[in-house]
Design a protein around this motif. Structure first.
Motif, PDB file in Angstrom:
ATOM      1  N   LEU A 177     -35.333 -34.560   9.804  1.00 18.94           N
ATOM      2  CA  LEU A 177     -35.325 -33.258   9.128  1.00 18.94           C
ATOM      3  C   LEU A 177     -36.611 -32.479   9.400  1.00 18.94           C
ATOM      4  N   GLY A 178     -37.478 -33.051  10.240  1.00 19.12           N
ATOM      5  CA  GLY A 178     -38.691 -32.337  10.616  1.00 19.12           C
ATOM      6  C   GLY A 178     -39.908 -32.663   9.763  1.00 19.12           C
ATOM      7  N   ASN A 179     -39.827 -33.741   8.957  1.00 18.32           N
ATOM      8  CA  ASN A 179     -40.965 -34.097   8.114  1.00 18.32           C
ATOM      9  C   ASN A 179     -41.808 -35.199   8.761  1.00 18.32           C
ATOM     10  N   GLU A 180     -43.010 -35.359   8.230  1.00 22.18           N
ATOM     11  CA  GLU A 180     -43.860 -36.486   8.632  1.00 22.18           C
ATOM     12  C   GLU A 180     -43.331 -37.749   7.968  1.00 22.18           C
ATOM     13  N   PRO A 181     -43.367 -38.903   8.651  1.00 23.75           N
ATOM     14  CA  PRO A 181     -42.920 -40.144   7.999  1.00 23.75           C
ATOM     15  C   PRO A 181     -43.794 -40.487   6.788  1.00 23.75           C
ATOM     16  N   VAL A 182     -43.148 -41.061   5.755  1.00 21.53           N
ATOM     17  CA  VAL A 182     -43.850 -41.365   4.505  1.00 21.53           C
ATOM     18  C   VAL A 182     -43.842 -42.876   4.280  1.00 21.53           C
ATOM     19  N   GLY A 231     -37.112 -47.616  10.041  1.00 24.49           N
ATOM     20  CA  GLY A 231     -36.565 -47.626   8.690  1.00 24.49           C
ATOM     21  C   GLY A 231     -35.582 -46.469   8.545  1.00 24.49           C
ATOM     22  N   LEU A 232     -34.449 -46.760   7.928  1.00 25.77           N
ATOM     23  CA  LEU A 232     -33.383 -45.768   7.817  1.00 25.77           C
ATOM     24  C   LEU A 232     -33.863 -44.502   7.110  1.00 25.77           C
ATOM     25  N   LEU A 233     -34.607 -44.674   6.028  1.00 22.26           N
ATOM     26  CA  LEU A 233     -35.014 -43.527   5.229  1.00 22.26           C
ATOM     27  C   LEU A 233     -35.959 -42.619   6.012  1.00 22.26           C
ATOM     28  N   ASN A 234     -36.963 -43.242   6.658  1.00 21.60           N
ATOM     29  CA  ASN A 234     -37.902 -42.426   7.420  1.00 21.60           C
ATOM     30  C   ASN A 234     -37.261 -41.815   8.645  1.00 21.60           C
ATOM     31  N   GLN A 251     -46.483 -41.332  15.543  1.00 20.24           N
ATOM     32  CA  GLN A 251     -46.199 -41.287  16.991  1.00 20.24           C
ATOM     33  C   GLN A 251     -45.185 -42.340  17.422  1.00 20.24           C
ATOM     34  N   GLU A 252     -44.939 -43.352  16.547  1.00 15.54           N
ATOM     35  CA  GLU A 252     -43.994 -44.403  16.926  1.00 15.54           C
ATOM     36  C   GLU A 252     -42.596 -44.093  16.397  1.00 15.54           C
ATOM     37  N   ALA A 253     -41.606 -44.830  16.978  1.00 15.27           N
ATOM     38  CA  ALA A 253     -40.226 -44.642  16.526  1.00 15.27           C
ATOM     39  C   ALA A 253     -40.081 -45.179  15.114  1.00 15.27           C
ATOM     40  N   GLN A 254     -39.348 -44.455  14.271  1.00 10.59           N
ATOM     41  CA  GLN A 254     -39.104 -44.906  12.909  1.00 10.59           C
ATOM     42  C   GLN A 254     -37.916 -45.856  12.908  1.00 10.59           C
TER      43      GLN A 254
END
Lengths: 393, 300
Positions: free
Chosen positions: A244-249, A235-238, A230-233
């Motif tokens: 791209l529509g994925n869940e952050p990892v 990290g560049l990768l996330n 729910q928070e802003a990512q």
């Protein structure tokens, strides 16, 4: 022409002897001062005690007591240690060389020529012996004897589940970092040769080499940073991944991915080195060779694979060797990013943990020996290659 | 002279001007892309270190690049003040300088004497000893950790700067001797011979002739050793430890990762502080550094 009536005075010889003796006596004194000051340098309170002593000697007992109570400013104290250390490290070492040389001169030219090489290499041999030769031998012995002995120490390395992960990861590091850095470095080196801003472009790619692995680890931890969905990512990768529509990892905590991401950090650091060496090698190829190939109708990719790569084969092997040896020893990246958890362990990091976390010096020594054994085949390949080229022994 | 038929391919060999121009453009685009990719992580770190802690977690750093003048970005230098002061990076900076300067200067002197002797003196065991020194280049530092730690324990040298200077000197010597030997042994023989005919001793020749001529090689090694010592974490952790009065910057940075792992405003500033000095040294002396790498790895 008149011959001198007065014979040469005797006292001149005494003065000459005194002058000749002055250097050795001074040298011996300098060595004594140096040895004494090593004790001063090893003691963190050395500067403070020395100042108190100085105040007392000058009769300033009040100041001495005040200093003893308040203590010396730590930064000032460290600065004193550094200045004295530098003065002794530079001046003292020069005095040793000059002093030993002048002592030999007193003994006569025969002794001088026989012994002066040992004066020149003596300090280096002593230090290398104390810090590399003697410890390596001791470590091998320790790995056999300490703890539960040879079988337990080495048996653990090849059976423990975590250790097997570390060995597997080390193999991955070795292949991917070496291969990745050399291939990318080679590609960049052959591309960058053709543009005007070559030096500038090279600097940017070379720059990570100046960054500490701990610093690089922080840089890349930030690239791999993870925030709840729910928070802003940040990290560049996330950020890219979620766009791209994925869940952050949580990349670094994800076994199977994280080791590759750590390997990427090392590739980022080492590619510049490979590029610089290979670029110099490519520039060393006579332009007629490439022109000739071009006249014979070879295309760019053909020239690259059939002419350039074979001609700089020696440089490629040297670069690969250097990187492979560096990779085996690498500790900082894993230590700062994951500490070896989440299946990212490597041998060098595990060795550090065995030393300081588990206090098992037998196992730690066994791991050091394994690192050493892993270097040997790489070096043999390299020496063979040098022999084939007719360079060296 | 026999007339040979030109290979048929010759006429087709050179690409047409149009495709050559396209190829050149492709190369440029590729290089710009690679440079961009390589600089991105560091740029992100630097930009983040200049942003307020709240702004940093609310939006990605690239947002600050795209909209640099919006008030939400909150540019600040406060992170650096915190890092250098309360977070101990300032003291670690001082410690790093104290560790690095002697650990760079001392090995150079010792290695230069040894390299000269190996290159220009004849004495029994010369080749064997030199081979051993060069062979030690590849012995992993880890082989020395346990025994030296014990030795230092007996001598009370753990946690002292003296111990770290000596360790870095010992570990740095093989590379130093190797690099300097490569250079010094290539100096013209006539030069030295004429000096000896004039009655100069080895010491005089070394001080008056060899050292001034070797400045490029000495500089190359100095940069190597400086970067290595300044960036070193392992030796510093083992022999100095993490107490704030001796910890060097990489060690302090690692501590911060442990204690402030989620406070990116502190971590980014701290990481950048550790990088400043090596980057300046590197950019200023790059030429010598590259030359050092090339003598060390290509000729080797």
């Amino acid at each position: 022409m008149t011959s001198p009536a007065v014979p040469i005075e005797r006292p001149t010889d005494w003065r000459g002897l005194a002058a000749r003796l002055a250097a050795p006596v001074g040298a011996v004194l300098a060595v004594a001062v140096m040895v004494l000051s090593l004790g001063f340098l090893a003691d963190p309170d050395g500067p403070q005690n020395a100042l108190i002593g100085l105040y007392n000697a000058l009769g300033l007992t009040g100041q001495a007591e005040a200093l003893a109570q308040e203590g010396l400013d730590p930064i000032l104290s460290k600065a004193i240690i550094a200045v004295v250390g530098l003065a002794i490290g530079v001046g003292g070492i020069w005095l040793i060389y000059i002093g030993a040389h002048s002592v030999l001169e007193l003994l006569g030219p025969r002794w001088l020529s026989r012994l002066v090489p040992w004066v020149f290499i003596g300090p280096a041999l002593l230090l290398v012996g104390v810090f590399l030769v003697f410890p390596s031998i001791t470590t091998i012995i320790t790995s056999f004897t300490e703890g539960d002995g040879f079988i337990a120490n080495f048996g653990f390395v090849f059976t423990d589940a975590d250790m097997l992960i570390a060995l597997r990861n080390n193999a991955l590091w070795l292949v991917l970092v070496t291969g990745g850095s050399v291939i990318i470095g080679l590609v960049i080196a052959s591309l960058v040769d053709r543009v005007r801003a070559e030096a500038l472009a090279k600097t940017f790619i070379f720059l990570p080499l100046a960054i500490s692995m701990a610093g690089a680890a922080v840089i890349w931890r930030f690239v791999y940073a993870w925030q709840p969905p729910q928070e802003a990512q940040i990290g560049l990768l996330n950020a890219g991944w979620t766009a791209l529509g994925n869940e952050p990892v949580p990349w670094l905590q994800t076994p199977g991915v994280n080791t590759f991401l750590l390997i990427l950090i090392m590739v980022w650091l080492q590619t510049g080195f490979a590029m610089v060496v290979l670029s110099a090698a490519i520039k060393g190829i006579p332009s007629e060779v490439i022109e000739a190939a071009r006249c014979d109708g070879a295309g760019e990719s053909r020239i690259f694979f059939r002419v350039i790569v074979p001609m700089i084969r020696g440089s490629i092997i040297v670069v690969a060797t250097t990187i492979a040896v560096a990779v085996l020893k690498v500790f900082d990246i894993v230590y700062v990013t994951t500490g070896g958890r989440f299946e990212t362990e490597v041998v060098a990091n595990r060795m550090f943990n065995e030393m300081f976390l588990f206090r098992d010096l037998g196992r730690a020594s066994a791991l050091a020996v394994i690192l050493f054994l892993a270097v040997i085949p790489i070096m043999i390949i390299n020496i063979r290659n040098l022999r084939r080229q007719g360079i060296g022994a | 002279m026999t007339e040979r038929a030109l290979p048929a391919t010759l006429t087709e060999a050179g690409p047409s001007p149009g495709s050559r121009w396209l190829g050149y453009l492709g190369v440029r685009v590729a290089i710009v892309f690679i440079v961009f990719l390589w600089s991105l992580p560091t740029a992100g770190l630097l930009i983040s270190s200049l942003r307020d802690s709240d702004a940093l977690v609310e939006t990605g750093w690239w947002d600050a690049v795209l909209h640099p003048f919006e008030s939400a970005q909150q540019w600040t230098l406060a992170n650096y003040a915190t890092t250098l002061g309360a977070e101990g990076m300032g003291e670690a900076f001082v410690n790093s300088i104290i560790v690095t300067v002697p650990a760079t200067v001392i090995p150079i002197t010792i290695a230069a004497f040894a390299a000269y002797a190996f290159a220009w003196m004849r004495f029994p065991g010369r080749t064997v000893l030199f081979a051993i020194v060069v062979g030690l280049l590849v012995v992993p530092l880890q082989m020395s950790l346990v025994p030296i730690l014990r030795l230092y324990g007996n001598l009370d040298l753990n946690g002292t700067f003296l111990g770290v200077w000596l360790a870095h000197t010992g570990f740095g010597l093989p590379l130093a001797i190797f690099l300097l030997y490569n250079f010094i042994s290539q100096l013209p023989k006539d030069l030295l011979e004429s000096a000896f005919i004039d009655g100069a001793s080895h010491l005089t020749v070394f001080m008056r002739l060899i050292l001034p001529l070797s400045i490029p090689a000495l500089a190359a090694f100095a940069i190597f050793q400086f970067l290595w010592v300044w960036n070193d974490l392992l030796v510093a952790l083992v022999y100095l430890g993490v107490s704030s009065d001796v910890a060097v910057m990489p060690a302090r940075l690692n501590e911060l990762v442990g204690t402030r792992g989620d406070q990116w405003h502190i971590l980014t500033a701290a990481a950048f502080v550790t990088m400043v000095v090596p980057l300046i040294v590197f950019l200023a002396l790059q030429r010598y550094f590259v030359r050092g790498i090339l003598t060390g790895s290509v000729k080797g």
